[in-house]
Design a protein around this motif. Structure first.
Motif, PDB file in Angstrom:
ATOM      1  N   ARG A  94     -16.253 -14.367 -48.748  1.00  8.97           N
ATOM      2  CA  ARG A  94     -16.711 -12.976 -48.793  1.00  8.97           C
ATOM      3  C   ARG A  94     -18.439 -13.281 -49.092  1.00  8.97           C
ATOM      4  O   ARG A  94     -19.203 -12.525 -48.632  1.00  8.97           O
ATOM      5  CB  ARG A  94     -16.176 -12.294 -49.657  1.00  8.97           C
ATOM      6  CG  ARG A  94     -14.824 -11.555 -49.287  1.00  8.97           C
ATOM      7  CD  ARG A  94     -14.343 -10.491 -50.179  1.00  8.97           C
ATOM      8  NE  ARG A  94     -14.993  -9.484 -50.076  1.00  8.97           N
ATOM      9  CZ  ARG A  94     -14.819  -8.612 -51.066  1.00  8.97           C
ATOM     10  NH1 ARG A  94     -13.800  -8.547 -51.983  1.00  8.97           N
ATOM     11  NH2 ARG A  94     -15.348  -7.291 -50.851  1.00  8.97           N
ATOM     12  N   THR A 133      -8.725  -8.350 -52.796  1.00  8.10           N
ATOM     13  CA  THR A 133      -8.426  -8.382 -51.336  1.00  8.10           C
ATOM     14  C   THR A 133      -7.058  -8.425 -50.913  1.00  8.10           C
ATOM     15  O   THR A 133      -6.581  -9.066 -49.812  1.00  8.10           O
ATOM     16  CB  THR A 133      -9.421  -9.351 -50.626  1.00  8.10           C
ATOM     17  OG1 THR A 133      -9.094 -10.721 -51.260  1.00  8.10           O
ATOM     18  CG2 THR A 133     -10.648  -9.000 -50.676  1.00  8.10           C
ATOM     19  N   PHE A 155     -11.255  -5.108 -44.412  1.00  7.68           N
ATOM     20  CA  PHE A 155     -10.914  -6.327 -44.832  1.00  7.68           C
ATOM     21  C   PHE A 155      -9.904  -6.975 -43.819  1.00  7.68           C
ATOM     22  O   PHE A 155     -10.053  -8.370 -43.952  1.00  7.68           O
ATOM     23  CB  PHE A 155     -10.196  -6.442 -46.116  1.00  7.68           C
ATOM     24  CG  PHE A 155     -11.192  -5.985 -47.420  1.00  7.68           C
ATOM     25  CD1 PHE A 155     -12.377  -5.666 -47.130  1.00  7.68           C
ATOM     26  CD2 PHE A 155     -10.549  -6.239 -48.621  1.00  7.68           C
ATOM     27  CE1 PHE A 155     -13.259  -5.300 -48.336  1.00  7.68           C
ATOM     28  CE2 PHE A 155     -11.250  -5.650 -49.872  1.00  7.68           C
ATOM     29  CZ  PHE A 155     -12.713  -5.314 -49.416  1.00  7.68           C
TER      30      PHE A 155
END
Length: 203
Positions: A94, A133, A155
């Motif tokens: 990320r 996540t 996501f």
């Protein structure tokens, strides 16, 4: 002509190390690619995939896809083997790579190592994870780790959503009266057979 507006590919990284092949796929209409990266450590990733060099190939594939203009989503099964590295992996994908990322449960299947050697206990996840996540884990578990318990849909790649929806999740007896039941994926019967349901905490 058949009504499909978007095409995505779910693949390992290895087939996409060839820049010409990637350009051809994107040129023929593949807009998105979902691929797994299991660890920040090449040796751990390669041991999980049982393919030497696959960690390197996956990073090369990401570079090739980015250069070709494809949307890229990265995911990993959360395993005993990468549990300690999951937070670093999330940050790598990320923050450093700037890509969407999610952690999903490992499903019981014959092609893997035995399930009991792969799946981490929910208690170990709650104790050891610092991530945001998690997708498709019991919400009573992920809610103890991240806020919100249900990670944003952006996501996870659309093609991986279909994969997740096709899994044989169950909602065991303790989940029947849970207020989160309608939005929760549940768990696997194989997990219940191994570890029971004591770690599930219905809301």
């Amino acid at each position: 002509s058949h009504g499909f507006r978007r095409f995505e590919v779910l693949t390992t990284g290895q087939p996409l190390t060839d820049a010409a092949r990637v350009r051809e796929l994107v040129g023929r209409g593949v807009q998105g690619v979902a691929l797994p990266l299991f660890s920040t450590e090449p040796g751990v990733h390669d041991a999980i995939t049982r393919t030497p060099g696959s960690h390197r190939d996956t990073l090369v594939a990401i570079d090739r896809l980015r250069a070709a203009g494809a949307d890229i989503h990265v995911h990993a099964n959360l395993l005993q083997q990468n549990l300690d590295d999951a937070g670093a992996l999330e940050r790598l994908v990320r923050d450093e790579l700037g890509l969407p990322f999610c952690l999903i449960p490992v499903r019981p299947k014959d092609a893997n190592l035995p399930y009991d050697r792969l799946v981490p206990r929910y208690a170990a996840m709650v104790e050891g994870l610092d991530v945001s996540t998690l997708v498709a884990f019991p919400l009573c578990v992920s809610g103890q780790i991240q806020d919100p318990a249900l990670a944003p849909a952006v996501f996870i790649a659309d093609v991986l959503k279909v994969y997740v929806l096709d899994q044989p999740f169950i909602k065991p007896a303790p989940c029947v009266a849970c207020s989160l039941r309608a939005r929760c994926a549940g768990t696997f019967q194989a997990y219940v057979d191994l570890y029971g349901t004591d770690e599930l905490q219905p809301a």
